[in-house]
Design a protein around this motif. Structure first.
Motif, PDB file in Angstrom:
ATOM      1  N   MET A  10       0.822  -1.203   0.000  1.00 55.46           N
ATOM      2  CA  MET A  10       0.000   0.000   0.000  1.00 55.46           C
ATOM      3  C   MET A  10       0.862   1.261   0.000  1.00 55.46           C
ATOM      4  N   LEU A  11       1.881   1.284   0.846  1.00 59.24           N
ATOM      5  CA  LEU A  11       2.758   2.456   0.899  1.00 59.24           C
ATOM      6  C   LEU A  11       3.494   2.655  -0.420  1.00 59.24           C
ATOM      7  N   ALA A  12       3.973   1.556  -1.017  1.00 55.58           N
ATOM      8  CA  ALA A  12       4.671   1.664  -2.301  1.00 55.58           C
ATOM      9  C   ALA A  12       3.723   2.168  -3.387  1.00 55.58           C
ATOM     10  N   ALA A  13       2.494   1.610  -3.427  1.00 58.53           N
ATOM     11  CA  ALA A  13       1.524   2.052  -4.429  1.00 58.53           C
ATOM     12  C   ALA A  13       1.130   3.510  -4.206  1.00 58.53           C
ATOM     13  N   ALA A  14       0.937   3.895  -2.935  1.00 57.36           N
ATOM     14  CA  ALA A  14       0.585   5.289  -2.641  1.00 57.36           C
ATOM     15  C   ALA A  14       1.699   6.235  -3.064  1.00 57.36           C
ATOM     16  N   LEU A  15       2.956   5.850  -2.801  1.00 59.37           N
ATOM     17  CA  LEU A  15       4.081   6.701  -3.196  1.00 59.37           C
ATOM     18  C   LEU A  15       4.165   6.838  -4.707  1.00 59.37           C
ATOM     19  N   LEU A  16       4.020   5.706  -5.420  1.00 59.86           N
ATOM     20  CA  LEU A  16       4.082   5.763  -6.882  1.00 59.86           C
ATOM     21  C   LEU A  16       2.921   6.587  -7.450  1.00 59.86           C
ATOM     22  N   LEU A  19       3.667  10.292  -6.770  1.00 60.30           N
ATOM     23  CA  LEU A  19       4.690  10.803  -7.687  1.00 60.30           C
ATOM     24  C   LEU A  19       4.133  10.972  -9.101  1.00 60.30           C
ATOM     25  N   PHE A  20       3.305  10.000  -9.523  1.00 54.94           N
ATOM     26  CA  PHE A  20       2.704  10.100 -10.857  1.00 54.94           C
ATOM     27  C   PHE A  20       1.796  11.322 -10.946  1.00 54.94           C
ATOM     28  N   MET A  21       0.982  11.536  -9.911  1.00 52.25           N
ATOM     29  CA  MET A  21       0.070  12.679  -9.929  1.00 52.25           C
ATOM     30  C   MET A  21       0.823  14.002  -9.859  1.00 52.25           C
ATOM     31  N   LEU A  22       1.892  14.038  -9.047  1.00 50.07           N
ATOM     32  CA  LEU A  22       2.687  15.263  -8.971  1.00 50.07           C
ATOM     33  C   LEU A  22       3.354  15.581 -10.312  1.00 50.07           C
ATOM     34  N   LEU A 166      -8.143  20.853  -9.507  1.00 54.15           N
ATOM     35  CA  LEU A 166      -7.241  19.738  -9.793  1.00 54.15           C
ATOM     36  C   LEU A 166      -6.676  19.140  -8.502  1.00 54.15           C
ATOM     37  N   TYR A 167      -6.252  20.008  -7.576  1.00 55.42           N
ATOM     38  CA  TYR A 167      -5.740  19.514  -6.298  1.00 55.42           C
ATOM     39  C   TYR A 167      -6.797  18.696  -5.557  1.00 55.42           C
ATOM     40  N   ALA A 173      -9.115  11.455  -5.937  1.00 52.19           N
ATOM     41  CA  ALA A 173      -8.762  10.287  -6.752  1.00 52.19           C
ATOM     42  C   ALA A 173      -7.736   9.419  -6.038  1.00 52.19           C
ATOM     43  N   LEU A 174      -6.750  10.075  -5.369  1.00 46.34           N
ATOM     44  CA  LEU A 174      -5.740   9.309  -4.641  1.00 46.34           C
ATOM     45  C   LEU A 174      -6.378   8.541  -3.491  1.00 46.34           C
TER      46      LEU A 174
END
Length: 446
Positions: A10-16, A19-22, A166-167, A173-174
């Motif tokens: 979960m943490l890895a998916a949340a981080l990815l 980063l993708f959204m940023l 967007l934010y 969405a996140l």
């Protein structure tokens, strides 16, 4: 360290995802900004077209109607800014909304046709400008620059509103993605939880092996574990059978030697006594090695044995053996308390320690089981003479005995220590509140 696989994923998916959204956010803002500027350019071009369609040339002079087709040009506060400049850059007409504004803009009639740009004023305000050069008006030759403007703050307000949306949208969405990922991982890792449950049952002895009702990716693992379990059981059985065969093969020669020793008693009594002593020692060593081999911990299976019934059975038997002592036994053990050992190993361990307590006590024995986070402590105490501190390590060694008044080879406590070591437990000796020795056995709970 995070030990949960689901939390790590979960943490890895949340981080990815973050980063993708940023990385995506600036690209979306840039794309929307370009689209908004293109829309503004088209709107200003439409405003300029309105001015061109309304303009007339009469007697060589530019004539504009009092009321333009677009009502926004006729009102003073609509913000629709329009200008017309001649070939020299002199202002010849402006819309009503520009009357109270001082716009610093000087077009150049240089044949560029049309131009869309941003201009900065001295007061810091910015505008979008759409400038069109015309050479014909109403079929007559003319040379004018027709200009439409829009304040940049309107564009900036729209862009800021989009950024906030967007934010908020990306945050929602996140969050939704995290909920879906958690649900997906929970469903996806369900097979691992089922495998873990089956392993718990194997360790507790409730089942012999793992089922094949697992995902295809885990079948090789479950198959290897089943083969390992089967191989371990067969190896342990072969080991025990071989030791039994060895013991039986040695018993007969030992019996013959014992008979020879008895016959020698009529001759050399000293030699006969030495021979009998060595034969007895050999017999006890065989028993010790058999116990040591058969009572060790299994590699995968973890048994749980109820302690109270075993203690009741052993104390009942020992009470008959030492009935002349009238030993008072106090059992401070819960009825459902369990110890993480095989029944045979626990029976051998308790039998040796309790037999020592009964033999050396004056009349009182106490057994306690104390629970603490991650461990169990089993105390067996008596009110006998106790064990001197400098002798406590020595008596746990094989062949060492503190009590020289009773027969034996001193291997009972050595068997106990071997069993305890094989189960990763700890044995220590101390002083009891009863006045004698206190044997403390500490079990770690994984």
């Amino acid at each position: 360290m995070i030990r949960s696989l689901r939390v790590r994923l979960m943490l890895a998916a949340a981080l990815l995802a973050l980063l993708f959204m940023l990385a995506l956010l600036p690209a979306l803002q840039k794309a929307f900004s370009l689209a908004l500027q293109e829309s503004i350019e088209q709107r200003l071009a439409s405003d300029v077209t309105t001015l061109i369609s309304a303009a007339r040339i009469e007697h060589g002079q530019l004539q504009m109607p009092a009321l333009l087709p677009d009502e926004r040009y006729n009102l003073p506060y609509t913000g629709l800014l329009g200008y017309i400049f001649d070939r020299q850059g002199t202002l010849v007409w402006q819309s009503r909304a520009t009357r109270n504004r001082n716009i610093n803009y000087h077009p150049r009639y240089d044949g560029r046709g049309n131009e869309f740009a941003r201009i900065h004023q001295d007061d810091g305000e910015e505008f979008f400008v759409y400038d069109v050069e015309v050479k014909l008006l109403g079929g007559k030759s003319a040379a004018f620059s027709i200009v439409a403007l829009q304040p940049l703050r309107e564009y900036q307000d729209t862009l800021n509103g989009l950024r906030e949306k967007l934010y908020f949208g990306f945050g929602a969405a996140l969050l939704a993605l995290m909920v879906l990922l958690w649900a997906g991982l929970t469903w996806g890792l369900r097979s691992l939880r089922r495998l873990s449950s089956e392993l718990d049952e194997v360790e507790s002895g409730a089942r012999d092996g793992l089922s094949r009702e697992h995902p295809r990716e885990l079948l090789r693992l479950t198959g290897s574990l089943n083969r390992l379990l089967h191989s371990e059981r067969e190896q342990r059985q072969r080991y025990r059978d071989s030791l039994d065969d060895l013991a039986h093969s040695l018993k007969t020669p030992l019996a013959v030697l014992q008979g020879v020793g008895e016959s020698l008693e009529h001759g050399d009594r000293e030699q006969a006594r030495v021979l009998q002593s060595q034969i007895e020692r050999m017999s006890q060593q065989i028993d010790y090695q058999l116990q040591r081999a058969s009572l060790r911990k299994s590699g995968l299976v973890r048994h749980q044995v109820e302690l109270k019934p075993l203690l009741d059975s052993l104390c009942s038997t020992l009470a008959k053996v030492y009935r002349d002592k009238q030993v008072l036994v106090s059992l401070e053990v819960a009825d459902q308390a369990r110890v993480p050992m095989e029944q045979g190993a626990l029976l051998e361990l308790l039998g040796n320690v309790l037999e020592n307590a009964y033999r050396l006590c004056l009349g009182q024995v106490r057994v306690r089981l104390l629970e603490a986070p991650g461990q169990l402590a089993l105390w067996i105490e008596d009110d006998g003479p106790g064990v001197p501190p400098d002798q406590r390590e020595r008596i746990l060694e094989r062949g060492e005995r503190l009590d020289r008044q009773h027969p034996g080879q001193g291997i009972g406590l050595a068997v106990v220590k071997d069993i305890i070591d094989s189960y990763d437990a700890e044995l220590s000796l101390g002083d009891s509140e009863l006045g004698g020795a206190a044997f403390r056995i500490l079990f770690r709970l994984d």
